[in-house]
Design a protein around this motif. Structure first.
Motif, short mmCIF file in Angstrom:
data_model
loop_
_atom_site.label_atom_id
_atom_site.label_comp_id
_atom_site.label_asym_id
_atom_site.label_seq_id
_atom_site.Cartn_x
_atom_site.Cartn_y
_atom_site.Cartn_z
N ARG A 44 0.88 -1.29 -0.03
CA ARG A 44 0.05 -0.04 -0.16
C ARG A 44 0.76 1.12 -0.12
O ARG A 44 0.56 2.24 -0.58
N LYS A 48 1.28 4.28 -3.06
CA LYS A 48 1.22 5.73 -2.82
C LYS A 48 2.15 6.10 -3.25
O LYS A 48 2.12 7.53 -3.88
N THR A 52 2.26 9.20 -6.42
CA THR A 52 3.00 10.57 -6.15
C THR A 52 4.05 10.70 -6.90
O THR A 52 4.08 11.95 -7.52
N SER A 118 -4.51 14.03 -4.28
CA SER A 118 -4.13 13.02 -3.83
C SER A 118 -2.62 13.47 -3.41
O SER A 118 -1.89 12.62 -2.75
N PRO A 151 2.00 11.89 -0.45
CA PRO A 151 0.60 11.58 -0.62
C PRO A 151 -0.15 12.29 0.68
O PRO A 151 0.44 12.34 1.73
N SER A 153 -2.76 11.36 2.14
CA SER A 153 -3.11 10.61 3.36
C SER A 153 -2.20 10.17 4.23
O SER A 153 -2.20 9.66 5.29
N SER A 154 -0.81 10.66 3.85
CA SER A 154 0.33 10.41 4.76
C SER A 154 1.15 11.58 4.69
O SER A 154 1.51 12.30 3.66
N ASN A 159 7.75 9.06 3.38
CA ASN A 159 6.91 8.95 2.28
C ASN A 159 7.10 10.33 1.35
O ASN A 159 6.57 10.41 0.32
#
Length: 186
Positions: A44, A48, A52, A118, A151, A153-154, A159
């Motif tokens: 996952r 992501k 990106t 995103s 991303p 969400s993170s 990341n």
């Protein structure tokens, strides 16, 4: 002989053997499930990051295309601007003034977002320089831009994806209408 005959007819497992076999199977199953869960989390995260990187590549290509056909960049030899760059672009007809800036985690082009929802842009910076020779020659503009994004969400540092590139404008300062930089006099 009677004893050998009963051994030949006995073909099952004892309860103890069955419990040992089940215990070993459950132990291996628990280890495998833990590894499988870890692999799913990594997959996952990787998905992501790939999304990106792909989005960042598309945005960077759009900015590069406009810079290549741009002119009237700031003329200071090493002017670094944090988060915004304004210039004229011939990527569209008629030529238009273009401003790229980082607003609230999105790269905006003249007020319209060019980044997907995103992706959250952390850093956008531009360094504008002019390629010069010996005695003040008017060379092409050279623009280096740096983008870092994560991303949406993170927000963890591992990341973060970084991109940096340098582009040279195909339009020389002396080619600009009415030679505002007085390059033709040299």
């Amino acid at each position: 002989m009677c004893n050998k005959k009963t051994e030949l007819h006995r073909r099952g497992f004892t309860i103890v053997e069955l419990l040992v076999a089940i215990s070993i199977f459950i132990t291996f199953l628990a280890v495998a499930m833990g590894s499988f869960g870890h692999i799913l989390r990594l997959q996952r995260l990787l998905a992501k990051r790939i999304a990106t990187v792909s989005s960042l590549g598309i945005v960077a290509e759009q900015i590069q295309r406009e810079i290549r056909t741009g002119y009237n960049f700031p003329m200071n030899v090493s002017q670094q601007t944090q988060g915004s760059l304004t210039f004229d672009s011939l990527a569209t007809y008629p030529a238009e003034a273009v401003t790229y800036m980082n607003v609230g985690g999105a790269i905006m082009r003249n007020g319209v977002s060019v980044t997907p929802s995103s992706m959250n842009v952390k850093t956008l910076s531009f360094t504008v320089s002019e390629v010069r020779g010996g005695a003040r020659e008017c060379g092409p503009w050279k623009i280096t831009f740096f983008i870092s994004a994560v991303p949406s969400s993170s927000d963890t540092p591992e990341n973060t994806v970084h991109a940096q590139t340098t582009i040279t404008s195909r339009i020389l300062p002396e080619d600009v209408k009415d030679d505002p930089y007085a390059c033709k006099t040299f």
